[in-house]
Design an enzyme around this catalytic site. Structure first.
Site, short mmCIF file in Angstrom:
data_model
loop_
_atom_site.label_atom_id
_atom_site.label_comp_id
_atom_site.label_asym_id
_atom_site.label_seq_id
_atom_site.Cartn_x
_atom_site.Cartn_y
_atom_site.Cartn_z
CG HIS A 102 44.02 42.13 41.95
ND1 HIS A 102 43.73 42.89 40.83
CD2 HIS A 102 43.18 41.06 41.91
CE1 HIS A 102 42.75 42.30 40.16
NE2 HIS A 102 42.40 41.19 40.77
CG ASP A 154 42.35 37.57 36.33
OD1 ASP A 154 42.65 36.54 36.96
OD2 ASP A 154 41.42 38.34 36.67
CG HIS A 204 39.10 40.60 38.43
ND1 HIS A 204 39.07 39.24 38.63
CD2 HIS A 204 37.90 41.08 38.82
CE1 HIS A 204 37.88 38.91 39.15
NE2 HIS A 204 37.16 40.00 39.27
CG ASP A 243 39.21 35.57 36.67
OD1 ASP A 243 39.87 35.82 35.64
OD2 ASP A 243 39.47 36.10 37.78
#
Ligand code: ZN
Length: 349
Positions: free
Chosen positions: A158, A193, A195, A282
């Site tokens: 991120h 991931d 995200h 995740d």
């Protein structure tokens, strides 16, 4: 395969976290690293400490202004009377091309996308060591090894060139990809991931030499919300070199693997000389973030499919939070990957 990791990466221990506006324990804990390291060692990997590579890996993808901010902001913050223990922003610019503030509070708002990346006394040290792990794993692969696993914590995907966010400070996957550019003209980054890898996308958005591909929960209703949509395809020279595959919430193994097929077809068409996997775990059905529903056997299938590309590969740890399945999911991925991964002698040059 080596697992590259330095226990100093655990010195970052964020306290602050907001979820839907409510205070909660920060899930990006040092315990994650212990669980992941144990699983990697049990899977037969051998640990190696990264050498001290200084600022060079971070400087390969981040701005000097941002690195200066990260290096000094904690000390500066402590000089503010009544300031919080950790650096946490409370105001953000509505545009990023205006004046750069002198104030620590203003700069925190400029360089931190959200409240999920608090900066404590040891944050920059731990983030640098995490970046060193990524760079060293990439150097090993650049030196001829088929694959290496960088146990990066804190994670990185991120983080933009000048912006922290979502537990991330330095973009380890981007750093690994940039290091691999030294041995090959084209590098692909595949982010699995849950995200969207918004920082990685942002760093390479206008470049055609690094293809960025991300599978993730649909950001329409999931972090990071403002990035990760299918119509984000790159810009300028990078147009067509970013590929997002947003998935419906609770997508399970079969849906994830179908999207992975599309991702791998795109990567094969790019003809890269090396691959970086932004290895978030995740997407697991039992992960606290509950975005997708990949099972533990699903991670084995994902690892095996990725290995079929036959590319020199750096595995870079991203998310995956403490839950019963965390270590088992890494073990399953490594098992599936290792059982299938073979790099033809001509590849990687
Ligand atoms: Zn994540």
């Amino acid at each position: 395969m080596k697992v590259v990791y330095d226990p100093a990466q655990k010195r970052h221990y964020p306290g602050f976290f907001l979820t839907s506006g409510a205070r909660a324990p920060n899930p990006e804990t040092p315990a994650r690293a212990d669980i992941l390291l144990s699983a990697a060692l049990a899977a037969g990997l051998t640990q190696e400490l990264p050498p001290d590579l200084g600022l060079a890996p971070a400087a390969s993808v981040h701005t000097p202004e941002y690195l200066d901010f990260l290096a000094r902001i904690f000390t500066r913050w402590q000089r503010i009377e009544g300031a919080s223990d950790e650096v946490i922003p409370n105001i953000h610019p509505d545009r990023r091309d205006g004046a750069y503030p002198l104030s620590a509070v203003g700069q925190a708002g400029y360089h931190m996308a959200d409240t999920s990346c608090p900066i404590g006394a040891e944050t920059f040290t731990a983030a640098l060591r995490s970046a060193h792990a990524a760079a060293h794993a990439a150097h090993r692969v650049a030196g001829g090894e088929d694959a290496a696993y960088a146990l990066c914590r804190p994670p990185g995907h991120h983080a933009f060139k000048d912006l922290a966010g979502g537990f991330c400070y330095l973009n380890n996957s981007a750093i690994a990809a940039q290091a691999l550019r030294g041995i090959t003209a084209r590098v692909a980054i595949l982010d699995i991931d849950v995200h969207h890898g918004n920082g990685t996308q942002g760093i390479f958005y206008d470049r055609a030499d690094v293809l960025t591909v991300s599978l993730h929960a649909d950001p329409t209703r999931f972090y990071p919300f403002f990035w990760g949509h299918a119509d984000e395809r790159g810009e300028a020279a990078g147009l067509g070199y970013n590929f997002n595959l947003p998935l419906a919430r609770k997508t399970g193994d079969d849906g994830f693997l179908a999207a992975l097929d599309r991702a791998l077809t795109r990567i094969a068409a790019f003809c890269p000389g090396a691959l970086v996997i932004a290895l978030g775990l995740d997407a697991y059905e039992g992960d606290p973030f509950a975005g997708l529903s990949v099972s533990t056997p699903g991670f084995r299938r994902i690892g095996a499919k990725i290995a079929e590309l036959g590319l020199p590969t750096v595995l870079v740890q991203e998310g995956g939070y403490v839950c019963d399945g965390l270590g088992g999911n890494l073990a399953a991925f490594l098992d599936g990957f290792g059982a299938t991964h073979r790099v033809p002698r001509s590849a990687g040059a």
